[in-house]
Design an enzyme around this catalytic site. Structure first.
Site, mmCIF file in Angstrom:
data_model
loop_
_atom_site.group_PDB
_atom_site.id
_atom_site.type_symbol
_atom_site.label_atom_id
_atom_site.label_comp_id
_atom_site.label_asym_id
_atom_site.label_seq_id
_atom_site.Cartn_x
_atom_site.Cartn_y
_atom_site.Cartn_z
ATOM 1 N N GLU A 164 78.728 -25.000 99.703
ATOM 2 C CA GLU A 164 77.390 -25.245 100.256
ATOM 3 C C GLU A 164 76.629 -23.951 100.551
ATOM 4 O OE1 GLU A 164 77.629 -28.069 103.474
ATOM 5 O OE2 GLU A 164 78.157 -29.701 102.117
ATOM 6 N N GLU A 364 82.898 -34.007 98.569
ATOM 7 C CA GLU A 364 82.713 -34.586 99.895
ATOM 8 C C GLU A 364 81.814 -35.806 99.775
ATOM 9 O OE1 GLU A 364 81.481 -31.984 103.068
ATOM 10 O OE2 GLU A 364 82.690 -30.312 102.308
#
Length: 463
Positions: A164, A364
């Site tokens: 991220e 995720e």
């Protein structure tokens, strides 16, 4: 068609949110350790000193993974457990721990998927030269990656570079920085580091694959007004595709550079950077995808006459003068204001694959809740099951659409620390019995979603 026979059904955790043992066996402090310690001091939230003690419970937890039927497990290596100060001596105990963890996974027929950097930047490098804000950090990260490849490259088939990256850029404190200008300079250096690590991995001729791990929230326009449609498109480009474009093409897209210049956030680029960024196209793209978000024209009480959209329920999040977030009236929301929108996942997978034609891994995806054991000693997490049911259905349709989706690793397999809410916000399919201020016995208790997911895996998604 739907799910291929060799589809990797898995689960996810990260080091700082699960391991604990934050100063054990030579590990150095990280930015995440200090941030969570501050949250503990100020708000009483659990910190990373023990977390859910995966460091000592990993064999027990892997047996639960085996019972559930997991085919893969995505986790991160703590840079400061391998090299405590980020750039100096290698810690043999750290190397031995991860070697043992990976071998235990393989012994139970679970494929390891390893993230090199997941929010837990070595604090020593922040103190030395402000972390990735300095170009020196590029080579430190490359060296760290080389140590990992040399130590585990023979037994790890999938590598993720940086988790991220756009999130930690927009939230500078997540990587020990204090302002956006400096954070975007760090962004550029991370892009170079990613490219060099990708090329290093390939030069070492391992029989595996490497790619980035991208946070992907699909933005939907609040209305059919073209202003809102363009706004949602632009926000997806800036927050998701600009980074993938950089990794895929080896250069930044013009719309991204123009936006940074408009906001006075443009980073410094050296002549040699173009060559370093080039020729590092990923083998696959990993995405962390949870929700859709609705965005539209900015509104406040002083300018209602300038707004031309519908009267939708609004969220508090906004950027003055630019855009406003809304609640989607067509999707259910959790207590933490995250929605369930499986069709949004299919939309994201289709769009991602159409743009890059690379295989996709979901690293995720999950539903959060504040959970406590019931009087029967169990957790009946029906809303999490409903969330996963919708995601599995839409992943199947995306595969039928032609998307090369090859792995699904929901967040998280076991309960762990939330980045912002300690032990209050839980994602796991296995309950870990501790609170923010009481460790109890850290007992592992299977939630209803554990059994649901076990059934999904046993039927390869044909529910």
């Amino acid at each position: 068609m739907s799910f291929p026979k060799d589809f990797l059904w898995g689960g996810s955790i990260s080091a700082f949110q699960a391991e604990g043992a934050y100063l054990e066996d030579g590990k150095g402090l990280t930015v995440a350790d200090l941030r969570l310690k501050k949250a503990n001091d100020e708000n009483g939230l659990a910190d990373s000193s023990i977390a859910v003690d995966f460091y000592h419970h990993y064999k027990e937890d892997i047996q639960l993974m085996k019972e559930c039927g997991l085919k893969s497990f995505r986790f991160s290596i703590a840079w400061s457990r391998i090299i405590p100060d980020g750039c100096g001596e290698i810690n043999p105990k750290g190397v031995a721990y991860y070697r043992s963890l990976i071998e235990e996974l393989l012994k139970n027929d679970i494929v390891p998927i390893v993230t090199l950097y997941h929010f837990d930047f070595p604090q020593a490098l922040i103190e030395k030269y402000n972390g990735f804000a300095s170009r020196e950090c590029i080579q430190d990260f490359v060296r760290y990656a080389k140590v990992c490849f040399e130590s585990f490259g023979d037994i790890v088939p999938y590598w993720l570079t940086i988790n991220e990256q756009m999130v930690i850029t927009e939230l500078p404190f997540f990587q020990g920085l204090t302002d956006l200008k400096t954070s975007y300079q760090a962004f550029h250096h991370m892009c170079i580091a990613h490219a060099l690590v990708t090329k290093l991995y390939r030069s070492m001729h391992f029989n595996g694959q490497i790619g980035p791990c991208i946070s992907y929230t699909t933005r939907l326009p609040a209305t059919v007004n073209s202003k809102d449609m363009m706004l949602a498109y632009q926000m997806d480009d800036l927050n998701v595709f600009s980074l993938i474009d950089a990794h895929y093409y080896g250069e930044y897209p013009p719309y991204f550079i123009n936006e940074l210049k408009r906001k006075n956030l443009m980073f410094d680029v050296l002549p040699e950077d173009k060559e370093m960024l080039a020729d590092a196209r990923p083998d696959f793209i990993a995405i962390n995808w949870y929700v859709t978000e609705v965005v539209g024209q900015y509104v406040n009480e002083n300018m209602p006459e300038e707004y031309s959209g519908p009267d939708l329920p609004r969220q508090g999040r906004s950027v003055a003068g630019e855009y406003q977030y809304y609640k989607n009236p067509y999707t259910p929301y959790s207590e933490y204001n995250w929605n369930r929108d499986g069709i949004g996942l299919r939309f994201a997978l289709r769009r991602l694959y159409a743009r890059y034609r690379l295989p996709v891994m979901i690293t995720e995806n999950g539903w959060s809740a504040n959970e406590k054991l019931g009087t029967d000693g169990k957790i009946h997490d029906d809303l999490r099951i409903a969330y996963f049911k919708e995601m599995v259905e839409q992943m199947s349709l995306a595969i039928d659409d032609g998307v090369e989706l090859f792995s699904f690793n929901p967040w998280s397999f076991i309960d762990l620390l939330s980045s912002s809410q300690g032990m209050d916000k839980r994602y796991g399919m296995v309950y870990v019995d501790r609170t923010n201020d009481d460790l109890k016995e850290l007992k592992r208790i299977k939630k209803d979603s554990f059994y649901y997911y076990k059934d999904v895996i046993s039927k390869n998604g044909a529910m």
